[in-house]
Design a protein around this motif. Structure first.
Motif, mmCIF file in Angstrom:
data_model
loop_
_atom_site.group_PDB
_atom_site.id
_atom_site.type_symbol
_atom_site.label_atom_id
_atom_site.label_comp_id
_atom_site.label_asym_id
_atom_site.label_seq_id
_atom_site.Cartn_x
_atom_site.Cartn_y
_atom_site.Cartn_z
ATOM 1 N N GLY A 36 0.827 -1.218 0.000
ATOM 2 C CA GLY A 36 0.000 0.000 0.000
ATOM 3 C C GLY A 36 0.852 1.254 0.000
ATOM 4 N N PHE A 37 1.856 1.280 0.901
ATOM 5 C CA PHE A 37 2.761 2.440 0.933
ATOM 6 C C PHE A 37 3.519 2.594 -0.385
ATOM 7 C CE2 PHE A 37 2.607 2.305 5.706
ATOM 8 C CZ PHE A 37 2.148 3.607 5.866
ATOM 9 N N GLY A 38 3.923 1.462 -0.968
ATOM 10 C CA GLY A 38 4.633 1.511 -2.248
ATOM 11 C C GLY A 38 3.769 2.096 -3.341
ATOM 12 N N LEU A 39 2.496 1.675 -3.371
ATOM 13 C CA LEU A 39 1.572 2.201 -4.380
ATOM 14 C C LEU A 39 1.333 3.701 -4.201
ATOM 15 C CD1 LEU A 39 -1.036 -0.732 -4.551
ATOM 16 C CD2 LEU A 39 0.616 -0.053 -6.320
ATOM 17 N N ILE A 40 1.156 4.090 -2.906
ATOM 18 C CA ILE A 40 0.950 5.520 -2.623
ATOM 19 C C ILE A 40 2.160 6.338 -3.052
ATOM 20 C CG2 ILE A 40 0.683 7.213 -0.769
ATOM 21 C CD1 ILE A 40 -1.010 5.090 0.716
ATOM 22 N N TYR A 41 3.367 5.842 -2.730
ATOM 23 C CA TYR A 41 4.603 6.544 -3.108
ATOM 24 C C TYR A 41 4.738 6.648 -4.631
ATOM 25 C CZ TYR A 41 9.552 7.509 -3.793
ATOM 26 O OH TYR A 41 10.739 8.052 -4.207
ATOM 27 N N ALA A 42 4.457 5.517 -5.320
ATOM 28 C CA ALA A 42 4.567 5.516 -6.778
ATOM 29 C C ALA A 42 3.548 6.466 -7.397
ATOM 30 C CB ALA A 42 4.370 4.091 -7.315
ATOM 31 N N TYR A 43 2.321 6.450 -6.849
ATOM 32 C CA TYR A 43 1.273 7.330 -7.366
ATOM 33 C C TYR A 43 1.681 8.795 -7.211
ATOM 34 C CZ TYR A 43 -3.136 9.863 -7.616
ATOM 35 O OH TYR A 43 -4.107 10.767 -7.934
ATOM 36 N N TYR A 44 2.205 9.136 -6.003
ATOM 37 C CA TYR A 44 2.602 10.533 -5.757
ATOM 38 C C TYR A 44 3.793 10.941 -6.626
ATOM 39 C CZ TYR A 44 4.223 14.745 -3.433
ATOM 40 O OH TYR A 44 4.627 16.027 -3.180
ATOM 41 N N THR A 45 4.784 10.037 -6.703
ATOM 42 C CA THR A 45 6.019 10.379 -7.405
ATOM 43 C C THR A 45 5.832 10.449 -8.913
ATOM 44 O OG1 THR A 45 7.301 9.331 -5.652
ATOM 45 C CG2 THR A 45 8.455 9.742 -7.725
ATOM 46 N N TYR A 46 5.137 9.486 -9.471
ATOM 47 C CA TYR A 46 5.081 9.366 -10.936
ATOM 48 C C TYR A 46 3.808 9.918 -11.561
ATOM 49 C CZ TYR A 46 9.061 6.322 -10.092
ATOM 50 O OH TYR A 46 10.282 5.828 -9.701
ATOM 51 N N LEU A 47 2.781 10.110 -10.770
ATOM 52 C CA LEU A 47 1.528 10.616 -11.338
ATOM 53 C C LEU A 47 1.132 11.979 -10.777
ATOM 54 C CD1 LEU A 47 -0.576 7.315 -11.390
ATOM 55 C CD2 LEU A 47 0.499 8.463 -13.322
ATOM 56 N N LEU A 48 1.058 12.064 -9.449
ATOM 57 C CA LEU A 48 0.555 13.292 -8.837
ATOM 58 C C LEU A 48 1.564 14.435 -8.887
ATOM 59 C CD1 LEU A 48 -1.878 14.454 -7.381
ATOM 60 C CD2 LEU A 48 -0.881 13.727 -5.215
ATOM 61 N N SER A 49 2.827 14.159 -8.546
ATOM 62 C CA SER A 49 3.842 15.220 -8.490
ATOM 63 C C SER A 49 4.054 15.900 -9.845
ATOM 64 C CB SER A 49 5.159 14.640 -7.967
ATOM 65 O OG SER A 49 6.121 15.655 -7.816
ATOM 66 N N PRO A 50 4.195 15.147 -10.951
ATOM 67 C CA PRO A 50 4.328 15.823 -12.254
ATOM 68 C C PRO A 50 3.120 16.684 -12.597
ATOM 69 C CG PRO A 50 4.994 13.528 -12.447
ATOM 70 C CD PRO A 50 4.380 13.702 -11.104
ATOM 71 N N GLU A 51 1.921 16.205 -12.228
ATOM 72 C CA GLU A 51 0.711 16.988 -12.506
ATOM 73 C C GLU A 51 0.694 18.281 -11.701
ATOM 74 O OE1 GLU A 51 -1.668 16.570 -14.745
ATOM 75 O OE2 GLU A 51 -0.531 14.872 -15.515
ATOM 76 N N ILE A 52 1.173 18.214 -10.438
ATOM 77 C CA ILE A 52 1.241 19.421 -9.604
ATOM 78 C C ILE A 52 2.182 20.438 -10.229
ATOM 79 C CG2 ILE A 52 2.036 20.298 -7.375
ATOM 80 C CD1 ILE A 52 0.961 17.715 -6.102
ATOM 81 N N ARG A 53 3.340 19.957 -10.741
ATOM 82 C CA ARG A 53 4.303 20.861 -11.394
ATOM 83 C C ARG A 53 3.691 21.524 -12.625
ATOM 84 N NH1 ARG A 53 8.292 16.961 -10.023
ATOM 85 N NH2 ARG A 53 8.137 16.011 -12.097
ATOM 86 N N VAL A 54 2.959 20.729 -13.410
ATOM 87 C CA VAL A 54 2.309 21.273 -14.610
ATOM 88 C C VAL A 54 1.268 22.315 -14.222
ATOM 89 C CG1 VAL A 54 0.785 20.709 -16.543
ATOM 90 C CG2 VAL A 54 2.729 19.235 -16.035
#
Length: 201
Positions: free
Chosen positions: A16-34
């Motif tokens: 679960g933590f791995g999925l959350i980290y991957a989601y934040y790092t690879y999906l959510l964080s780039p979208e926040i930057r955009v």
């Protein structure tokens, strides 16, 4: 059985933590930057739009601002952009004095002045030496064709066989003339063909 249950729960939590980290790092964080980038661009566009609206309401002020900027550009074109290298002038004067057997004392610079499209830099150079050596140095300064220095005045005082020379020089620079060419106003005769003539009756 309990141990296996604990291991399954721990593994599930870890996944679960791995999925959350991957989601934040690879999906959510780039979208926040955009989103932040687009927000900044939007703010710039809004500022630009407001400026255009102000210009549209005040066309007279815009025309006046354009004229003012054009005048400033013309002024910059007529003003020389070069400079006189003070350290190099000092080195040249000291080297000439040493070459002629004269002891340099001081080199003083006044404030540069812009005159008719060229820059003038007043320089005062004082030195001590035997009369023949000092006069030879002055004659060389007067005769130099590729120098950006012109002799304007000479003040000589003699005491116990040593001649003290205070030379008033003018350095010049202009964007419109080659570095080795003096402007016409600096090619006037120094007053005598040979500085030694100043001491003849």
């Amino acid at each position: 059985m309990k141990k296996e249950k604990v291991q399954i729960i721990a593994l599930a939590v870890l996944i679960g933590f791995g999925l959350i980290y991957a989601y934040y790092t690879y999906l959510l964080s780039p979208e926040i930057r955009v989103i932040k980038q687009k927000t900044g661009q939007l703010a710039q566009r809004q500022e630009y739009y407001l400026r255009l609206q102000n210009y549209a309401k005040n066309e007279t002020g815009l025309d006046q601002e354009i004229k003012t900027l054009e005048q400033e550009i013309k002024g910059l074109k007529t003003k020389p952009t070069g400079h006189l290298d003070k350290p190099q002038i000092m080195v040249d004067l000291y080297a000439l004095a040493k070459e002629k057997g004269v002891y340099p004392q001081t080199v003083a610079f006044a404030e540069p002045q812009v005159k008719s499209g060229h820059i003038e830099l007043p320089v005062t150079f004082t030195s001590l030496g035997q009369p023949g050596n000092v006069l030879g140095m002055i004659a060389t300064l007067v005769a130099q064709k590729n120098s950006n220095l012109a002799v304007q005045a000479v003040n000589l005082t003699q005491q116990q066989g040593v001649l003290r020379a205070e030379l008033k020089l003018t350095g010049f620079y202009s964007d419109d003339m080659p570095p080795a060419a003096k402007p016409s106003f600096m090619n006037a005769s120094f007053g005598v063909d040979n500085p030694a003539q100043m001491f003849q009756p």
